[in-house]
Design a protein around this motif. Structure first.
Motif, PDB file in Angstrom:
ATOM      1  N   LEU A 163       1.716   7.117  -6.527  1.00 30.24           N
ATOM      2  CA  LEU A 163       0.603   7.993  -6.910  1.00 30.24           C
ATOM      3  C   LEU A 163       0.867   9.444  -6.522  1.00 30.24           C
ATOM      4  CD1 LEU A 163      -2.357   5.650  -5.907  1.00 30.24           C
ATOM      5  CD2 LEU A 163      -1.743   6.353  -8.237  1.00 30.24           C
ATOM      6  N   CYS A 164       1.419   9.650  -5.358  1.00 31.33           N
ATOM      7  CA  CYS A 164       1.709  11.024  -4.913  1.00 31.33           C
ATOM      8  C   CYS A 164       2.825  11.642  -5.747  1.00 31.33           C
ATOM      9  CB  CYS A 164       2.058  11.035  -3.433  1.00 31.33           C
ATOM     10  SG  CYS A 164       0.612  10.740  -2.383  1.00 31.33           S
ATOM     11  N   SER A 165       3.820  10.851  -6.099  1.00 32.94           N
ATOM     12  CA  SER A 165       4.896  11.348  -6.963  1.00 32.94           C
ATOM     13  C   SER A 165       4.348  11.730  -8.329  1.00 32.94           C
ATOM     14  CB  SER A 165       5.991  10.290  -7.118  1.00 32.94           C
ATOM     15  OG  SER A 165       6.611  10.040  -5.885  1.00 32.94           O
ATOM     16  N   GLU A 166       3.512  10.857  -8.896  1.00 33.15           N
ATOM     17  CA  GLU A 166       2.913  11.134 -10.199  1.00 33.15           C
ATOM     18  C   GLU A 166       2.036  12.386 -10.172  1.00 33.15           C
ATOM     19  OE1 GLU A 166       0.771   7.543 -11.060  1.00 33.15           O
ATOM     20  OE2 GLU A 166       2.621   6.363 -11.275  1.00 33.15           O
ATOM     21  N   SER A 167       1.459  12.694  -9.008  1.00 29.00           N
ATOM     22  CA  SER A 167       0.588  13.859  -8.869  1.00 29.00           C
ATOM     23  C   SER A 167       1.362  15.159  -8.674  1.00 29.00           C
ATOM     24  CB  SER A 167      -0.366  13.661  -7.685  1.00 29.00           C
ATOM     25  OG  SER A 167      -1.234  12.587  -7.951  1.00 29.00           O
ATOM     26  N   GLY A 168       2.677  15.058  -8.509  1.00 29.49           N
ATOM     27  CA  GLY A 168       3.493  16.258  -8.366  1.00 29.49           C
ATOM     28  C   GLY A 168       3.823  16.662  -6.950  1.00 29.49           C
ATOM     29  N   PHE A 169       3.413  15.863  -5.962  1.00 24.13           N
ATOM     30  CA  PHE A 169       3.787  16.192  -4.590  1.00 24.13           C
ATOM     31  C   PHE A 169       5.288  16.005  -4.420  1.00 24.13           C
ATOM     32  CE2 PHE A 169      -0.728  15.075  -4.106  1.00 24.13           C
ATOM     33  CZ  PHE A 169      -1.165  16.252  -3.532  1.00 24.13           C
ATOM     34  N   ILE A 223       7.157   1.982  11.745  1.00 22.71           N
ATOM     35  CA  ILE A 223       8.462   2.628  11.558  1.00 22.71           C
ATOM     36  C   ILE A 223       9.292   1.824  10.553  1.00 22.71           C
ATOM     37  CG2 ILE A 223      10.648   3.201  12.702  1.00 22.71           C
ATOM     38  CD1 ILE A 223       8.874   3.824  15.232  1.00 22.71           C
ATOM     39  N   ARG A 224       9.279   0.518  10.689  1.00 19.38           N
ATOM     40  CA  ARG A 224      10.054  -0.346   9.801  1.00 19.38           C
ATOM     41  C   ARG A 224       9.569  -0.254   8.348  1.00 19.38           C
ATOM     42  NH1 ARG A 224      10.030  -4.453  12.788  1.00 19.38           N
ATOM     43  NH2 ARG A 224       8.034  -5.307  12.075  1.00 19.38           N
ATOM     44  N   VAL A 225       8.251  -0.300   8.126  1.00 20.64           N
ATOM     45  CA  VAL A 225       7.743  -0.250   6.750  1.00 20.64           C
ATOM     46  C   VAL A 225       8.076   1.093   6.109  1.00 20.64           C
ATOM     47  CG1 VAL A 225       5.362   0.577   7.133  1.00 20.64           C
ATOM     48  CG2 VAL A 225       5.846  -0.997   5.278  1.00 20.64           C
ATOM     49  N   LEU A 227       0.830  -1.206   0.000  1.00 21.73           N
ATOM     50  CA  LEU A 227       0.000   0.000   0.000  1.00 21.73           C
ATOM     51  C   LEU A 227       0.863   1.255   0.000  1.00 21.73           C
ATOM     52  CD1 LEU A 227      -2.804  -1.074   2.494  1.00 21.73           C
ATOM     53  CD2 LEU A 227      -3.188  -0.343   0.123  1.00 21.73           C
ATOM     54  N   LEU A 228       1.883   1.283   0.854  1.00 22.63           N
ATOM     55  CA  LEU A 228       2.751   2.465   0.924  1.00 22.63           C
ATOM     56  C   LEU A 228       3.502   2.670  -0.383  1.00 22.63           C
ATOM     57  CD1 LEU A 228       3.892   4.830   2.490  1.00 22.63           C
ATOM     58  CD2 LEU A 228       5.584   3.261   3.491  1.00 22.63           C
ATOM     59  N   THR A 229       4.000   1.603  -0.970  1.00 23.89           N
ATOM     60  CA  THR A 229       4.714   1.714  -2.249  1.00 23.89           C
ATOM     61  C   THR A 229       3.827   2.340  -3.313  1.00 23.89           C
ATOM     62  OG1 THR A 229       6.132  -0.177  -1.741  1.00 23.89           O
ATOM     63  CG2 THR A 229       5.881   0.408  -4.073  1.00 23.89           C
TER      64      THR A 229
END
Length: 187
Positions: A111-117, A133-135, A104-106
């Motif tokens: 998605l956030c990178s693709e959105s420009g964040f 913390i580990r994930v 999910l995090l990956t």
């Protein structure tokens, strides 16, 4: 073949989100809420997050059972923060320890990178929340601080861990101001 798939969340998933979140509120420190929100409130939260274009995703098994969910939301609501998001991930108890949070995090980072964040911040309830913390660390987040004794739940003080990950160019270049047409911050 993976035992789960990641897909965009839909309004009909909200009852499952509510059940997963209720367990987290009642039994964990990932959230500092003390009383689980009802279904109407969870529907309102889902609409508020997705209504302004933040990604909201689910992991489900091959029986279409929701195993967990993740979303990005505003890190802070001042316009200068518009390039930073905060991630949230919640898993059903039976889904923990199976790599679903990592997946999910990956996908959320993608998605956030693709959105420009440009920055993602993890605000982790409980310095003893080793799995979260580990994930985040394995995904590339770095530790940026701890708010000691910032929450009080289950009769004890709880520390809040902050982690951060640069997305895309991070702070090494100027953002494309046209990415946000005004829906997130009113223009």
């Amino acid at each position: 073949m993976s035992a789960h798939t990641i897909r965009p969340a839909r309004p009909e998933d909200v009852p499952a989100f509510r059940d997963i979140y209720e367990e987290a509120v009642l039994n964990g420190t990932a959230t500092y809420e003390l009383v689980p929100p009802d279904l109407a409130e969870m529907r309102a939260r889902f609409a508020a997050i997705t209504g302004v274009g933040y990604p909201f995703i689910v992991a489900e098994d091959h029986h279409d059972t929701v195993l967990g969910y993740a979303y990005a939301s505003a890190f802070r609501h001042r316009p200068a923060y518009r390039w930073s998001v905060e991630d949230s991930i919640y898993l059903a108890p039976e889904a923990r320890g199976r790599g679903i949070g990592r997946d999910l995090l990956t996908r959320l980072v993608e998605l956030c990178s693709e959105s420009g964040f440009r920055q993602m911040v993890a605000v982790i309830g409980g310095a003893d929340n080793e799995a979260s913390i580990r994930v985040h660390r394995r995904a590339g987040f770095r530790m940026i601080g701890t708010f000691e004794g910032s929450g009080f739940k289950f009769g004890r003080w709880i520390d809040t861990v902050l982690m951060q990950m640069q997305l895309g160019d991070g702070n090494t270049s100027l953002p494309d101001e046209t990415v946000f047409p005004g829906t997130l911050y009113g223009g």
